[in-house]
Design an enzyme around this catalytic site. Structure first.
Site, PDB file in Angstrom:
ATOM      1  N   ALA A  46     -48.469  35.762 -66.939  1.00 39.21           N
ATOM      2  CA  ALA A  46     -47.470  36.827 -66.791  1.00 39.21           C
ATOM      3  C   ALA A  46     -46.373  36.650 -67.832  1.00 39.21           C
ATOM      4  CB  ALA A  46     -46.891  36.818 -65.384  1.00 39.21           C
ATOM      5  N   GLU A  47     -45.877  35.428 -67.997  1.00 36.44           N
ATOM      6  CA  GLU A  47     -44.879  35.137 -69.023  1.00 36.44           C
ATOM      7  C   GLU A  47     -45.085  33.745 -69.606  1.00 36.44           C
ATOM      8  OE1 GLU A  47     -42.848  38.430 -66.843  1.00 36.44           O
ATOM      9  OE2 GLU A  47     -43.298  36.445 -66.057  1.00 36.44           O
ATOM     10  N   THR A  48     -44.685  33.629 -70.857  1.00 39.33           N
ATOM     11  CA  THR A  48     -44.607  32.361 -71.572  1.00 39.33           C
ATOM     12  C   THR A  48     -43.200  32.264 -72.151  1.00 39.33           C
ATOM     13  OG1 THR A  48     -46.964  32.395 -72.138  1.00 39.33           O
ATOM     14  CG2 THR A  48     -45.531  31.014 -73.504  1.00 39.33           C
ATOM     15  N   HIS A  77     -38.730  34.430 -62.605  1.00 42.59           N
ATOM     16  CA  HIS A  77     -39.525  33.205 -62.466  1.00 42.59           C
ATOM     17  C   HIS A  77     -39.579  32.416 -63.767  1.00 42.59           C
ATOM     18  CE1 HIS A  77     -43.523  34.394 -64.192  1.00 42.59           C
ATOM     19  NE2 HIS A  77     -43.856  33.128 -63.997  1.00 42.59           N
TER      20      HIS A  77
END
Length: 278
Positions: A46-48, A77
């Site tokens: 979802a995210e880095t 998050h």
């Protein structure tokens, strides 16, 4: 290319692998935005995030946040998971027990209590009623009668969430959105559990596309929902929301409102530590 410290952590669940995963690249100074975006696409999470030296003397570190397709000024998050990874790798806060993160949305304060991290929610940049024509579109996308939607609000704090309130947690869990109607909208839905339940609200987050992608646990959305529901008297100043239940996760978001701040918190656990050639 350079070998850099690399972490993957699980956010918003006390049980590893049942929250929302995050990839963190440490000591990322020297990387271009294009390099960061390409790596974030490759991780397919979802995210880095990328930890960098701060430019603001009040900050402990600077953070850049990428999904597989774009950069975000703020996301929940990734903020909590990055603060955990920074501490775990030896970071020392300038203020004991409080971390100050610099990101596209400005300075964000993160407080730490054992494994639970909480961020002070940034101000909403768009907050207010959703136009009626769009509410009808949202109802169609979610597959619920228009009259079943109790209330809606824009909740923009980086991501452009539309908050939707339903009558019960079961209604939220039963949703099956239509990707053709959802389009590019980002919709966060919340409904209450029955009194006496150890969780007060059930939350789901849908991001438009084909197929619709559902986020396991979403800090930015829960921050917006917290302001909206406490402002309108729907939620107490302290509550716990579950998210991810419908897709096999056990996210738990702890909300506390006090001293003019909305604190959004959860447990963070370490899953992978090593190096990445980047």
């Amino acid at each position: 290319m350079t070998m850099r410290k690399y972490s993957e952590v699980d956010v918003f669940s006390p049980t590893p692998y049942l929250g929302n995963p995050l990839a963190v690249v440490h000591d990322a100074d020297g990387l271009t935005g294009d390099q960061m975006q390409r790596f974030a696409k490759w991780t397919n999470l979802a995210e880095t995030t990328f930890l960098l030296q701060p430019t603001d003397p009040a900050a402990d570190y600077r953070l850049r946040i990428f999904s597989a397709t774009q950069e975000f000024p703020f996301a929940g998050h990734p903020t909590l998971g990055s603060a955990f990874a920074w501490l775990e790798s030896g970071g020392v806060p300038k203020n004991n027990g409080t971390i100050v993160q610099e990101c596209g949305a400005g300075l964000v304060t993160v407080r730490v209590e054992n494994q639970r991290f909480a961020f002070a929610a940034p101000r909403l940049t768009r907050y207010g009623p959703v136009e009626e024509s769009l509410v009808h579109r949202v109802a169609a996308a979610l597959g619920v009668p228009w009259g079943h939607i109790l209330d809606t609000s824009w909740l923009v704090n980086g991501p452009e969430w539309i908050g939707v309130r339903l009558s019960t947690a079961q209604e939220v869990l039963s949703l099956n959105p239509d990707p053709m109607d959802l389009g590019s909208l980002s919709i966060g839905v919340v409904g209450p559990h029955v009194p006496g339940h150890d969780i007060q609200f059930e939350v789901r987050a849908f991001l438009g596309g084909d197929p619709v992608w559902e986020d396991p646990v979403t800090g930015s959305l829960n921050a917006g929902l917290a302001q909206w529901m406490t402002d309108t008297g729907i939620a107490d100043r302290h509550y716990v929301a579950a998210q991810g239940t419908a897709i096999g996760y056990q996210g738990r978001v702890h909300v506390a409102v006090g001293d003019g701040e909305i604190w959004v918190g959860g447990d963070v656990t370490s899953c992978i530590r090593g190096e990445v050639n980047l």
